[in-house]
Write a protein that holds these residues in place. Sequence first.
Motif, short mmCIF file in Angstrom:
data_model
loop_
_atom_site.label_atom_id
_atom_site.label_comp_id
_atom_site.label_asym_id
_atom_site.label_seq_id
_atom_site.Cartn_x
_atom_site.Cartn_y
_atom_site.Cartn_z
N MET A 22 47.78 9.60 -72.18
CA MET A 22 48.77 10.17 -73.08
C MET A 22 48.21 10.52 -74.46
O MET A 22 48.70 11.41 -75.13
CB MET A 22 49.93 9.18 -73.22
N VAL A 82 55.33 14.51 -71.70
CA VAL A 82 54.23 14.86 -72.60
C VAL A 82 53.29 15.82 -71.87
O VAL A 82 52.82 15.51 -70.78
CB VAL A 82 53.45 13.61 -73.04
N ALA A 84 57.42 16.84 -75.30
CA ALA A 84 56.46 16.75 -76.39
C ALA A 84 55.19 17.50 -76.01
O ALA A 84 54.55 17.19 -75.00
CB ALA A 84 56.13 15.29 -76.70
N ARG A 127 51.39 18.41 -77.16
CA ARG A 127 50.38 17.87 -78.06
C ARG A 127 49.78 18.95 -78.96
O ARG A 127 49.22 18.65 -80.00
CB ARG A 127 49.28 17.18 -77.26
N VAL A 137 53.59 11.75 -68.12
CA VAL A 137 52.41 12.29 -68.78
C VAL A 137 51.84 13.40 -67.90
O VAL A 137 51.27 13.14 -66.84
CB VAL A 137 51.35 11.19 -69.02
N THR A 155 49.44 15.83 -68.75
CA THR A 155 48.44 16.34 -69.69
C THR A 155 47.16 16.78 -69.00
O THR A 155 46.11 16.89 -69.63
CB THR A 155 48.12 15.26 -70.74
#
Length: 471
Positions: free
Chosen positions: A163, A203, A231, A233, A306, A308
């Motif tokens: 994360m 995320v 969210a 990044r 997550v 990502t």
Amino acid sequence: MTGSLPVAIIGAGPVGLAAAAHLLARGLAPLVFERGAGVGTSLKAWGHVRVFSPWGYNIDAAARTLLEETGWSAPNPKALPLGGEIVRHYLEPLAAHPALAPHLRFGAQVSAIARHGLDKMSSEGRADTPFAICWRDANGAEHRSLARAVIDASGTWSQPNPMGADGLPVPGEEEAAAHVAYGIPDVSGAERETYSGRRVLVVGSGHSAINVVLDLLRLQEAAPTTRVTWALRRNRMEKLLGGGLNDALPARGALGLAATQAIAAGRLDVLAPFAAERIVGGAAGLDVSGRLGTEPWTRTVDRIVVATGFRPDLAVLREVRVALDPAVEAPPALAPLIDPNLHSCGTVPPHGAAELAHPEPGFYIVGSKSYGRAPTFLMATGYEQVRSIAAEIAGDHDAARSVHLVLPETGVCSAAPVTAGASGCCGGPAPRDADACCADDAQAKAEGKDGCGCDTAAPQAEAPPRRGTAA
């Protein structure tokens, strides 16, 4: 000395099985190691996700030839399959083919690859020494198999990025593991009750994250108390959603359009740029703290997803002489073609055995793992990679270097917009039918100029998500 040995293939996903099919077509014996109990283990994990690319892009030519020998009928080439359908209707029939089935080893976890009797420092006679594949079977017994060459098609699905914006887990992330999912969980299906009515933080700034967010919003329609916070990044919302109707894969473009509509309707909270700093578990849920831009931010949630991206597992290659780009973790010749910090709109240039070669003769990394940390892989790319590599191993060097690859345009600029004349895209995506790399380039050419110049300063590459298109 190694000519009578098989070619080891790590991973029985779409690209690994395609490699086996191409080797068989050239009279070479593959030996396929798959950690799962059957083919397509990673695809089964995201079997509920519908891919962007239609069946026509997802079936390898050599594999098709084998399947048609059995009377297999290809799915509608224009249909968009689920990950699970690719396994059931393509990979499993292929693995059952009598020419391929004897070469598959399931429940085989590869732990290391080396030159037989030589460590990484030993050079004398290295190129003529067979590879040793160290692996454990489903019962935990250790084995060593020898091979003339190795094709690593193990993918990246088992190595999700954590994360933290710095590439590390944030404090408390590992302790909160029971409430954190990675990739694309089946929030509207098998895991529906886990997310229904919960406060969920997603995320990620890619199409995998969009998939999760849209699934949660569909769940929200049936369970109105479900709350979604997204969210990112990096503050690249315009890039992420900008492909839209310019995307040559309509399903991929539709994701961005659907997310845009959801944001405009106020159905979710969007945070960008966001950097998580800590997770603390408590009676009321998970207290997530971080920074939204430069300001401190805190919220209590029940679940975290997550999304990502992923990274390659390089531990098994410790005794192999591998050359990787220090940032992308892809072969050095390939890295600048796919680095999201550098490349522009368009499709990745054709590449094969020459670009994927390593200092270790006869060793290749293919498929999504060959792209390292770059989120830009399509199955069709992997199929051309292994076609070229099989030709190279067979000694047909002309065929190995005659690489052809036509991929659908993404319509999304992967690098941040810059001024004309600099590297990367400028002005947003070009109209779909325009012979241009971006909107400014199309406008310049319409005015009789040579273009804006940004397409001459950087290589071009596709930008689809890893999940939904990767092997």
